[in-house]
Design a protein around this motif. Structure first.
Motif, mmCIF file in Angstrom:
data_model
loop_
_atom_site.group_PDB
_atom_site.id
_atom_site.type_symbol
_atom_site.label_atom_id
_atom_site.label_comp_id
_atom_site.label_asym_id
_atom_site.label_seq_id
_atom_site.Cartn_x
_atom_site.Cartn_y
_atom_site.Cartn_z
ATOM 1 N N SER A 1 0.817 -1.220 0.000
ATOM 2 C CA SER A 1 0.000 0.000 0.000
ATOM 3 C C SER A 1 0.849 1.269 0.000
ATOM 4 C CB SER A 1 -0.932 0.013 1.218
ATOM 5 O OG SER A 1 -0.179 0.056 2.421
ATOM 6 N N LEU A 2 2.163 1.129 0.149
ATOM 7 C CA LEU A 2 3.053 2.282 0.254
ATOM 8 C C LEU A 2 3.913 2.399 -1.004
ATOM 9 C CD1 LEU A 2 4.169 1.832 3.981
ATOM 10 C CD2 LEU A 2 2.280 3.213 3.083
ATOM 11 N N ALA A 3 3.968 3.596 -1.538
ATOM 12 C CA ALA A 3 4.662 3.823 -2.810
ATOM 13 C C ALA A 3 6.172 3.904 -2.629
ATOM 14 C CB ALA A 3 4.152 5.115 -3.444
ATOM 15 N N ASP A 4 6.893 3.629 -3.692
ATOM 16 C CA ASP A 4 8.347 3.784 -3.701
ATOM 17 C C ASP A 4 8.723 5.233 -3.348
ATOM 18 O OD1 ASP A 4 8.113 1.260 -4.756
ATOM 19 O OD2 ASP A 4 9.141 1.700 -6.639
ATOM 20 N N GLY A 5 9.824 5.381 -2.626
ATOM 21 C CA GLY A 5 10.384 6.709 -2.369
ATOM 22 C C GLY A 5 9.451 7.658 -1.644
ATOM 23 N N SER A 6 8.699 7.150 -0.668
ATOM 24 C CA SER A 6 7.685 7.963 0.002
ATOM 25 C C SER A 6 8.160 8.659 1.269
ATOM 26 C CB SER A 6 6.474 7.087 0.376
ATOM 27 O OG SER A 6 5.887 6.509 -0.754
ATOM 28 N N PHE A 7 9.226 8.153 1.905
ATOM 29 C CA PHE A 7 9.545 8.586 3.267
ATOM 30 C C PHE A 7 10.993 9.051 3.414
ATOM 31 C CE2 PHE A 7 6.094 5.513 3.587
ATOM 32 C CZ PHE A 7 5.163 6.239 4.317
ATOM 33 N N ASP A 8 11.153 10.061 4.259
ATOM 34 C CA ASP A 8 12.496 10.505 4.646
ATOM 35 C C ASP A 8 13.109 9.561 5.670
ATOM 36 O OD1 ASP A 8 12.643 13.175 3.261
ATOM 37 O OD2 ASP A 8 10.862 13.537 4.489
ATOM 38 N N VAL A 9 12.269 8.991 6.532
ATOM 39 C CA VAL A 9 12.738 8.134 7.626
ATOM 40 C C VAL A 9 11.783 6.961 7.786
ATOM 41 C CG1 VAL A 9 13.253 7.995 10.110
ATOM 42 C CG2 VAL A 9 13.712 10.119 8.869
ATOM 43 N N VAL A 10 12.342 5.781 8.022
ATOM 44 C CA VAL A 10 11.577 4.645 8.535
ATOM 45 C C VAL A 10 12.101 4.372 9.942
ATOM 46 C CG1 VAL A 10 11.003 2.208 8.317
ATOM 47 C CG2 VAL A 10 11.178 3.634 6.259
ATOM 48 N N LEU A 11 11.198 4.354 10.918
ATOM 49 C CA LEU A 11 11.565 4.172 12.322
ATOM 50 C C LEU A 11 11.048 2.829 12.815
ATOM 51 C CD1 LEU A 11 12.786 5.344 14.952
ATOM 52 C CD2 LEU A 11 10.544 6.383 15.391
#
Length: 211
Positions: free
Chosen positions: A115-125
């Motif tokens: 459900s999450l697109a490529d290159g969507s986030f600055d950080v994964v925690l």
């Protein structure tokens, strides 16, 4: 109200009543959250993570994996971070949608975040999610799929931040194939509310992998 230490001990005892692989399965977590959706944070609470979370800036996008009923995502959202939380338990997700509407909540498998697109986030925690995957059946494979998915959803230059009980000698091999820069971790003092003795002589470890 049950204190943090008591809730931690109860969940550890619950996990020990299952076979190790089953204790970290989707079915196990759904059963746990059907008992209570009280706020709960594994390893480290928000207040103990200032030195780590200060690196996540207002206006940045952050994905919190295996979010459960943690306060970390909602607290980041209050600071102006654009937070998405992914959790496999529908019970936990529904409870947190009502409790913390400032975050985007999605139910899903962290090893296949379709459900999450490529290159969507600055950080994964990640706080204990990676460690939990390693305890599942086929845990090594799942951990590699997970890190690959985290890399996929990160922007170029984005960071995967993993808080773990495992020191660098134990965890480095799991990150080697990721293609991300993975310097030695930062040591985090283990808070006193955690009654369990774990690997690392009183420390947790924060790994920052950069895409």
């Amino acid at each position: 109200e049950m204190c943090i230490r008591d809730r931690y001990q109860r969940r550890v005892r619950g996990a020990h009543s299952f076979a190790m692989a089953d204790a970290h399965s989707a079915n196990y977590w759904e059963q746990e959250y059907s008992k209570t959706t009280d706020e709960f944070d594994w390893y480290q609470q928000y207040a103990h993570l200032d030195n780590v979370l200060s690196a996540i800036e207002s206006g940045q996008s952050c994905l919190v994996t295996g979010a459960g009923t943690s306060a970390v995502g909602p607290q980041l959202a209050k600071r102006g971070v654009n937070v998405t939380c992914i959790e496999q338990s529908s019970t936990a997700v529904n409870a947190m949608k009502a409790r913390a509407p400032g975050c985007n909540w999605t139910q899903g498998d962290v090893t296949s975040m379709t459900s999450l697109a490529d290159g969507s986030f600055d950080v994964v925690l990640d706080k204990a999610c990676f460690d939990s995957l390693l305890c599942q059946k086929a845990g090594t494979l799942k951990s590699q799929q997970y890190v690959s998915e985290c890399k996929r959803v990160l922007k170029d230059g984005g960071r995967l931040m993993i808080i773990s009980t495992g020191d660098n000698d134990i965890r480095a091999s799991y990150f080697a194939a990721s293609g991300m820069e993975a310097p030695p971790p930062r040591n985090l003092a283990k808070p006193s509310v955690n009654p369990e003795e774990t690997v690392g002589g009183g420390c947790h470890y924060c790994y920052t992998l950069t895409k």
